[in-house]
Design an enzyme around this catalytic site. Structure first.
Site, PDB file in Angstrom:
ATOM      1  CB  CYS A  95      -0.924  -0.011   1.217  1.00  0.00           C
ATOM      2  SG  CYS A  95      -2.101   1.366   1.238  1.00  0.00           S
ATOM      3  CD  GLU A 414     -26.487   3.140   2.482  1.00  0.00           C
ATOM      4  OE1 GLU A 414     -26.223   2.035   2.974  1.00  0.00           O
ATOM      5  OE2 GLU A 414     -27.031   4.062   3.121  1.00  0.00           O
TER       6      GLU A 414
END
Length: 444
Positions: A95, A414
C-alpha cells in the site's frame, strides 16, 4: 361532517419538519467540518481516508480518536517507532499510499531517514516484528504463544509486554486500513485534498497529495475517468525530477546523506522536500518473504489449525479486557469503533451487516456456533462475497476489484459503509488472534 385529517396538509408542521431535517443535515456538515479542522490543526492536512469516511461523521470521529491515540498520544513506544511499524504493516500489502503517508509522519516525528532505505536499516528491535507482522497480515490464525515469547525473550533486543501490545494494535490497525484504502479506491483521486497554509512542496506527487498538496502541475491534470487505479509511479510522478536525482554526483549524494541525518533540525521546506522523495519509495523494501500470503482457511484441516470459536474466545469477554489491561483505554476506543460501524444508519438491514461481519470472520477461521451460515449465501450474492473476501484477505492483489452489480444502485456512502464493515471485522479478527496468542503465552 366527518373530516379526514390523514389527507389534510398542515403548512406550518410541514415547514417545521423541513427546517428540522435541514438542521440535521447542517449539523452533520458542521460536525464533519469540525473534525477536519481538528485534523488540520494536529497534522497540517486532511488525508484522503478521512475524506472518504466523511459521509459517516459518527464513525469518522471514533476512527480519528483511536488513530490519534495509538499514533500520537502517551504510550510505551516512541513516536518514530509507531510510524515505522505502520510502514511495515502497510508494506505487507504494498500500500504505497499508507507507506508514503507514514514515512512523512515518521520524519516529522524526528525519525532517522536512513531507516527508510530498507527494513535492514532499521534497529534490530523493529526487525524482530517482521515475522509477527506477516503472520497477522496474511494468516493470523497461525499466531501462537511462541511468537510472543520470542519477542519478549530476545535478550538485549527484547520487547516489554506493553510495547508489544501497542505494536500489535498499530499493525492490526494499518493492515485493516489497507483494506479500506484499496476497497474505496482511495488512491485514485488525490488532487482535491485540503492543504494547511504552512507551505506547499515544490513539486507534486499523487501520494503527496494525501498530505495536502493540492497544487497539481498542469501537465499532470487529466479527467478523473482517465485515472487508472493504482497507476505506476512512472506514469504519475515527475520522471524528469526523478532522473535528475538519480544522476546527481557522488559528492552531492554524500552531502545529502549528511543533511538527512540532521533532518529533525532542518526547516519545514527542507523536510517537505524529503517527504516528496518518499513518493518514489518501493514498499517491497520494507518486507521479507514476499511469497508468504493468504491461504484458504476453509479448505485446510480445521482441527490442526484450531478454529477460533467465539464461544471459547470472544472480543467482548476476553479480547477487550486483556487489551484494555495491557494498553490503557485502547479497549474502549476500539470497542467504540466496532459498535459505531454496526450501528450506522444504513439501507443495509441488520441481518445483512451481520452476514458481512460473520463471513469475513469465517474466511479468517473464526466461527460462531450460534449463527446459521446458510444466511450468508442467502443474503450475500456471489459477486459481493468475492469482493468482500478479496478486500478483507488480499487487498494487495486486488488490482481492480470488481464491484458487485447491485452496488450501482447504492449511494457512495452506502458503498463506503460496506468497506467500513470489512475493515472493522478484519481488525477485530486480527486482534482476537493476537490477544489469544498473548493469553496462551501468559498462561503457559
Amino acid at each position: 361532517m366527518i373530516i379526514c385529517t390523514s389527507k389534510m396538509e398542515y403548512p406550518l408542521i410541514s415547514q417545521c419538519k423541513r427546517v428540522q431535517n435541514q438542521g440535521m443535515v447542517n449539523g452533520e456538515k458542521e460536525r464533519v467540518s469540525l473534525l477536519f479542522m481538528k485534523t488540520l490543526v494536529s497534522r497540517g492536512s486532511v488525508d484522503a481516508v478521512s475524506q472518504q469516511m466523511a459521509s459517516h461523521p459518527q464513525y469518522l470521529e471514533s476512527f480519528l480518536r483511536t488513530q490519534h491515540y495509538i499514533l500520537h498520544m502517551d504510550g510505551p513506544l516512541p513516536l518514530p517507532y509507531r510510524h515505522y511499524i505502520a510502514i511495515m504493516a502497510a508494506a505487507r500489502y504494498h500500500c504505497s499510499y499508507l507507506v508514503c503517508l507514514h514515512s512523512a509522519q515518521f520524519l516529522r516525528a524526528g525519525g532517522d531517514p536512513l531507516w527508510l532505505q530498507s527494513l535492514e536499516a532499521a534497529p534490530p528491535r523493529l526487525r524482530l516484528l517482521d515475522h509477527i507482522n506477516k503472520v497477522l497480515a496474511h494468516q493470523p490464525w497461525l499466531a501462537a504463544g511462541s511468537h510472543i515469547q520470542s519477542l519478549l525473550k530476545a535478550g538485549e533486543q527484547c520487547w516489554s509486554l506493553a510495547e508489544l501490545v501497542q505494536a500489535v494494535v498499530i499493525l492490526a490497525h494499518c493492515h485493516s486500513l489497507c483494506s479500506f484504502v484499496f476497497g474505496c479506491d482511495t488512491d485514485s483521486d488525490l488532487a482535491h485534498l485540503a492543504k494547511s497554509p504552512n507551505g506547499t512542496p515544490p513539486t507534486f506527487c499523487p501520494f503527496d497529495a494525501a498530505n495536502g498538496n493540492a497544487n497539481v502541475p498542469q501537465s499532470l491534470r487529466q479527467p478523473s475517468e482517465h485515472i487508472t487505479r493504482r497507476r505506476s509511479l512512472d506514469s504519475s510522478c515527475d520522471m524528469v525530477c526523478l532522473k535528475e536525482r538519480i544522476q546527481k554526483s557522488q559528492e552531492e549524494q554524500e552531502k545529502r546523506e549528511e543533511r538527512l541525518l540532521q533532518a529533525q533540525t532542518l526547516q519545514q521546506t527542507d523536510v517537505e522536500d524529503e517527504e516528496e522523495m518518499l513518493c518514489f519509495a518501493d514498499p517491497s523494501r520494507f518486507i521479507t518473504d514476499p511469497d508468504f500470503c493468504y491461504q484458504e482457511f476453509a479448505r485446510r484441516d480445521e482441527d490442526h489449525l484450531q478454529v477460533l470459536r467465539v464461544q471459547d474466545y470472544s472480543w467482548e469477554v476476553h479480547g477487550f479486557s486483556l487489551i484494555n489491561r495491557l494498553y490503557s483505554d485502547i479497549g474502549h476506543l476500539l470497542d467504540d469503533r466496532f459498535r459505531s460501524v454496526t450501528s450506522l444508519p444504513s439501507l443495509h438491514s441488520s441481518d445483512l451487516k451481520r452476514a458481512i461481519w460473520n463471513y469475513i470472520h469465517y474466511v479468517l477461521g473464526i466461527r460462531y456456533d450460534d449463527y446459521d451460515y446458510v444466511e450468508v449465501n442467502q443474503l450475500l450474492e456471489r459477486d459481493l462475497k468475492l469482493y468482500i473476501k478479496a478486500v478483507a484477505c488480499f487487498p494487495d492483489v486486488t488490482k481492480t476489484p470488481v464491484c458487485p452489480l447491485s452496488w450501482t444502485l447504492l449511494k457512495a456512502s452506502e458503498r463506503i459503509h460496506v468497506n467500513l464493515l470489512i475493515m472493522e471485522a478484519r481488525l477485530q479478527a486480527e486482534l482476537l488472534y493476537a490477544m489469544r496468542a498473548i493469553t496462551r503465552y501468559m498462561i503457559a
